[in-house]
Design an enzyme around this catalytic site. Sequence first.
Site, mmCIF file in Angstrom:
data_model
loop_
_atom_site.group_PDB
_atom_site.id
_atom_site.type_symbol
_atom_site.label_atom_id
_atom_site.label_comp_id
_atom_site.label_asym_id
_atom_site.label_seq_id
_atom_site.Cartn_x
_atom_site.Cartn_y
_atom_site.Cartn_z
ATOM 1 C CB SER A 122 -2.265 10.661 8.624
ATOM 2 O OG SER A 122 -1.405 10.072 9.579
ATOM 3 C CG ASP A 175 -8.624 6.755 9.617
ATOM 4 O OD1 ASP A 175 -9.679 6.101 9.699
ATOM 5 O OD2 ASP A 175 -8.396 7.782 10.285
ATOM 6 C CG HIS A 221 -4.215 9.802 11.788
ATOM 7 N ND1 HIS A 221 -3.842 8.900 10.820
ATOM 8 C CD2 HIS A 221 -5.571 9.782 11.811
ATOM 9 C CE1 HIS A 221 -4.927 8.365 10.284
ATOM 10 N NE2 HIS A 221 -5.987 8.878 10.872
#
Length: 204
Positions: free
Chosen positions: A20, A140, A47
């Site tokens: 991310s 995540d 992300h």
Amino acid sequence: MSNHSTADVPGFPVVALVTSAGGLNALCQVLSPLPADLPAAVVVVQHQQPDHTNHLTALLDRSTALTVTLARENDTLTPGHVLVAPPGRHVLISAPARIGLIDSGAIPPARPSADLLLATLAVTCGPRALAVVLTGRGTDAQAGIRAVAHYGGTVFAQDQASSAYGGMPAAAADTGLVQAVLPLPDLAAAILAHVRDNRHLRRS
């Protein structure tokens, strides 16, 4: 390890790089040293906002000898080839060794989702799956890691000291299922050693 059958898994390792915030630098450092003849397929999830203009694929392609392309529906996983998740789409791995894409929708935070990628990777690739969790905020990949481990795969994570953002790597380590927590400069060599050791893994 699960007693998951490998009869229908691909005949080569599949590496999932998930990240991310701070991910571009981490991905470039991991992919740059890997050789063009890497005996593994690679899938990248970072992300991004669904309406984000995608520059990630081109930037990664310039940083590595591997072939890097944006993932498309029904693409086939191929050794030496990096497939990058497009903005606004979740990436799934479908048997045998193919890519599926679904709209990520309007609900944040994890878009594209590392958990969805890793869970489907685990089910379809079993012990040939290698999940690598890089810098990022949030948790995540935590559920996906559990799936990878359940089906006999392997998990690496970037260490806190070399992570621009430590949330995702820390959440990964908290599962107790990460086989190696490594500084960013050491991850490429670890990935290469792992896939070379496992490229001839026998099917059961």
